[in-house]
Design a protein around this motif. Structure first.
Motif, PDB file in Angstrom:
ATOM      1  N   VAL A 119      54.144  39.149  57.697  1.00 28.99           N
ATOM      2  CA  VAL A 119      54.294  38.177  58.792  1.00 28.99           C
ATOM      3  C   VAL A 119      53.612  36.864  58.427  1.00 28.99           C
ATOM      4  O   VAL A 119      54.161  35.772  58.619  1.00 28.99           O
ATOM      5  N   ARG A 120      52.391  36.969  57.872  1.00 26.77           N
ATOM      6  CA  ARG A 120      51.619  35.762  57.544  1.00 26.77           C
ATOM      7  C   ARG A 120      52.315  34.915  56.489  1.00 26.77           C
ATOM      8  O   ARG A 120      52.286  33.680  56.541  1.00 26.77           O
ATOM      9  N   LEU A 121      52.974  35.551  55.508  1.00 26.20           N
ATOM     10  CA  LEU A 121      53.585  34.815  54.398  1.00 26.20           C
ATOM     11  C   LEU A 121      55.102  34.679  54.548  1.00 26.20           C
ATOM     12  O   LEU A 121      55.775  34.295  53.601  1.00 26.20           O
ATOM     13  N   ASP A 122      55.614  35.036  55.730  1.00 29.90           N
ATOM     14  CA  ASP A 122      57.054  34.945  55.990  1.00 29.90           C
ATOM     15  C   ASP A 122      57.840  35.760  54.962  1.00 29.90           C
ATOM     16  O   ASP A 122      58.838  35.296  54.406  1.00 29.90           O
ATOM     17  N   GLY A 123      57.352  36.967  54.696  1.00 31.62           N
ATOM     18  CA  GLY A 123      58.038  37.845  53.756  1.00 31.62           C
ATOM     19  C   GLY A 123      58.738  38.985  54.477  1.00 31.62           C
ATOM     20  O   GLY A 123      59.110  38.854  55.649  1.00 31.62           O
ATOM     21  N   ALA A 124      58.924  40.095  53.773  1.00 29.63           N
ATOM     22  CA  ALA A 124      59.601  41.263  54.338  1.00 29.63           C
ATOM     23  C   ALA A 124      58.793  42.513  54.003  1.00 29.63           C
ATOM     24  O   ALA A 124      58.048  42.530  53.017  1.00 29.63           O
ATOM     25  N   VAL A 125      58.923  43.546  54.802  1.00 31.90           N
ATOM     26  CA  VAL A 125      58.191  44.780  54.553  1.00 31.90           C
ATOM     27  C   VAL A 125      59.129  45.972  54.713  1.00 31.90           C
ATOM     28  O   VAL A 125      59.956  46.008  55.622  1.00 31.90           O
ATOM     29  N   ILE A 126      59.011  46.920  53.780  1.00 34.44           N
ATOM     30  CA  ILE A 126      59.763  48.169  53.835  1.00 34.44           C
ATOM     31  C   ILE A 126      58.766  49.308  53.637  1.00 34.44           C
ATOM     32  O   ILE A 126      58.015  49.306  52.656  1.00 34.44           O
ATOM     33  N   THR A 127      58.743  50.261  54.544  1.00 34.20           N
ATOM     34  CA  THR A 127      57.809  51.391  54.461  1.00 34.20           C
ATOM     35  C   THR A 127      58.544  52.680  54.092  1.00 34.20           C
ATOM     36  O   THR A 127      59.776  52.737  54.120  1.00 34.20           O
ATOM     37  N   VAL A 140      56.181  46.634  49.914  1.00 34.35           N
ATOM     38  CA  VAL A 140      56.762  47.975  49.965  1.00 34.35           C
ATOM     39  C   VAL A 140      55.642  49.012  49.925  1.00 34.35           C
ATOM     40  O   VAL A 140      54.789  48.979  49.026  1.00 34.35           O
ATOM     41  N   SER A 141      55.628  49.919  50.892  1.00 36.00           N
ATOM     42  CA  SER A 141      54.713  51.069  50.834  1.00 36.00           C
ATOM     43  C   SER A 141      55.499  52.258  50.300  1.00 36.00           C
ATOM     44  O   SER A 141      56.589  52.565  50.774  1.00 36.00           O
ATOM     45  N   VAL A 142      54.923  52.919  49.280  1.00 34.11           N
ATOM     46  CA  VAL A 142      55.646  53.971  48.555  1.00 34.11           C
ATOM     47  C   VAL A 142      55.020  55.331  48.841  1.00 34.11           C
ATOM     48  O   VAL A 142      53.794  55.504  48.720  1.00 34.11           O
ATOM     49  N   LYS A 143      55.856  56.286  49.210  1.00 32.10           N
ATOM     50  CA  LYS A 143      55.370  57.628  49.546  1.00 32.10           C
ATOM     51  C   LYS A 143      54.857  58.349  48.299  1.00 32.10           C
ATOM     52  O   LYS A 143      55.460  58.232  47.223  1.00 32.10           O
ATOM     53  N   PRO A 144      53.758  59.108  48.435  1.00 29.28           N
ATOM     54  CA  PRO A 144      53.269  59.904  47.298  1.00 29.28           C
ATOM     55  C   PRO A 144      54.317  60.923  46.858  1.00 29.28           C
ATOM     56  O   PRO A 144      55.188  61.316  47.639  1.00 29.28           O
ATOM     57  N   ASN A 145      54.211  61.367  45.610  1.00 26.93           N
ATOM     58  CA  ASN A 145      55.105  62.373  45.032  1.00 26.93           C
ATOM     59  C   ASN A 145      56.535  61.869  44.893  1.00 26.93           C
ATOM     60  O   ASN A 145      57.459  62.664  44.786  1.00 26.93           O
ATOM     61  N   SER A 146      56.722  60.553  44.943  1.00 32.09           N
ATOM     62  CA  SER A 146      58.060  59.989  44.763  1.00 32.09           C
ATOM     63  C   SER A 146      58.306  59.538  43.329  1.00 32.09           C
ATOM     64  O   SER A 146      59.440  59.495  42.870  1.00 32.09           O
ATOM     65  N   ILE A 147      57.236  59.181  42.611  1.00 36.62           N
ATOM     66  CA  ILE A 147      57.337  58.668  41.248  1.00 36.62           C
ATOM     67  C   ILE A 147      56.546  59.580  40.311  1.00 36.62           C
ATOM     68  O   ILE A 147      55.434  59.999  40.642  1.00 36.62           O
ATOM     69  N   ASP A 148      57.102  59.888  39.156  1.00 35.11           N
ATOM     70  CA  ASP A 148      56.369  60.698  38.171  1.00 35.11           C
ATOM     71  C   ASP A 148      55.293  59.848  37.503  1.00 35.11           C
ATOM     72  O   ASP A 148      55.584  58.761  36.988  1.00 35.11           O
ATOM     73  N   ASP A 149      54.054  60.358  37.531  1.00 33.06           N
ATOM     74  CA  ASP A 149      52.954  59.666  36.856  1.00 33.06           C
ATOM     75  C   ASP A 149      53.227  59.659  35.355  1.00 33.06           C
ATOM     76  O   ASP A 149      53.302  60.717  34.731  1.00 33.06           O
ATOM     77  N   ASP A 150      53.381  58.460  34.770  1.00 33.82           N
ATOM     78  CA  ASP A 150      53.817  58.390  33.371  1.00 33.82           C
ATOM     79  C   ASP A 150      53.215  57.182  32.667  1.00 33.82           C
ATOM     80  O   ASP A 150      53.889  56.169  32.437  1.00 33.82           O
ATOM     81  N   PRO A 151      51.908  57.234  32.323  1.00 37.06           N
ATOM     82  CA  PRO A 151      51.324  56.143  31.537  1.00 37.06           C
ATOM     83  C   PRO A 151      51.966  56.105  30.158  1.00 37.06           C
ATOM     84  O   PRO A 151      52.146  57.134  29.518  1.00 37.06           O
TER      85      PRO A 151
END
Length: 314
Positions: free
Chosen positions: A103-111, A144-155
């Motif tokens: 809101v402050r930066l006139d952007g967008a948010v997806i949860t 963007v807020s990203v749910k846990p267990n959605s992405i494989d940890d891969d350094p």
């Protein structure tokens, strides 16, 4: 290609699984930056470097200011990095920070996102996981807020040079809320509920005895969850509550023990990869979404399952 900024309010020597997943996601972008609103140890910096991020922006808090410091840090980091997308954890604190900053930066948010492509198309669950939707911002910085267990940890990077900078922020002297006291919670050997790959949850059907639920969770190295009925009854703390008024989980395996499966509870676990339901009521709604169902007595099924799992592990 768009650039990405990851924001953490705190970062310990050993980043959490959810934090490592966000770092992995950020590494997809050509330019990725991490901003942290607290001190970052050398051990933590070494971990971050393994994910290929090029820059670390640090701005430790000078006082126990509630959310104001995090907002100041994130705003300064977004402006300095000029990132196209900001990735944060999917907990209540970070969702609030992301929404207020959008809101402050006139952007967008997806949860509740489960993936972010390099063209900034975001995949997320809708209607308690009943549908998968893809969305894209029409302008401004995307949070963007990203749910846990959605992405494989891969350094993937080793020995990546990480540039560390102190981030200049405006003083939050006008903060209206300050932390006056904190109390550490009891340390558990079990994984964090929102990040666990296996969750065993109990409901009204356990009749106050969470021993068998905890024993099965320990056999599977999983976390223990509960329905609101169980937490309201005082059988387990509210930290374990899963559902619309609790936390949302998305593990590889979710075992529902003695939970009817009301829509409020399903909203918090329906995106689990595999659901096993155990209930003595054959008409329980939870069986409608379960991949496997067991109609039986919890006091017999749970101990037998834990015993068999340990026998096969031996």
């Amino acid at each position: 290609m768009p650039s990405a900024l990851v924001f953490f309010n705190e970062l310990s020597d050993v980043p959490s699984k959810a934090q490592r997943e966000l770092l992995t996601l950020a590494s997809r972008f050509d330019q990725s930056t991490l901003a942290v609103a607290s001190e970052v140890s050398q051990d933590a910096q070494n971990v971050v470097a393994n994910y290929g991020l090029s820059k670390l922006l640090v701005a430790p808090s000078q006082g126990d200011i509630f959310v104001d410091h995090a907002l100041s840090v994130l705003e300064a980091a977004v402006k300095q990095s000029a990132s196209d997308v900001v990735l944060v954890a999917n907990d209540n604190f970070n969702r609030e920070v992301a929404a207020r900053m959008a809101v402050r930066l006139d952007g967008a948010v997806i949860t509740d996102a489960i993936d972010v492509a390099t063209d900034l198309v975001v995949t997320k669950d809708e209607l308690a996981g009943s549908y998968s939707a893809q969305a894209q911002s029409t302008g401004g910085t995307l949070f963007v807020s990203v749910k846990p267990n959605s992405i494989d940890d891969d350094p993937q990077s080793s020995g990546q040079q990480l540039e560390v900078q102190n981030l200049a922020i405006q003083s939050a002297t006008a903060a209206q809320v300050r932390v006056v006291a904190t109390e550490a919670k009891a340390v558990s050997d079990r994984p964090k509920l929102t990040e666990a790959r296996v969750v065993v949850a109990g409901g009204r059907g356990v009749n106050g005895d969470f021993g068998p639920v905890e024993d099965l969770a320990d056999a599977l190295a999983g976390a223990v969850g509960a329905s609101r009925a169980a937490t309201d009854a005082g059988w387990i703390t509210h930290d374990a509550q899963i559902g619309q008024t609790g936390v949302t989980v998305s593990p590889q395996l979710f075992i529902s023990a003695g939970i009817s499966g009301a829509i409020q509870q399903k909203a918090g676990m329906q995106t689990s990869k595999c659901i096993v339901a155990i209930n003595k009521d054959v008409d329980a709604p939870v069986f409608e979404i379960a991949d496997f169902g067991i109609v039986g007595d919890l006091s017999k099924v749970l101990p037998q399952a834990a015993e068999e799992i340990r026998r096969r592990q031996a």
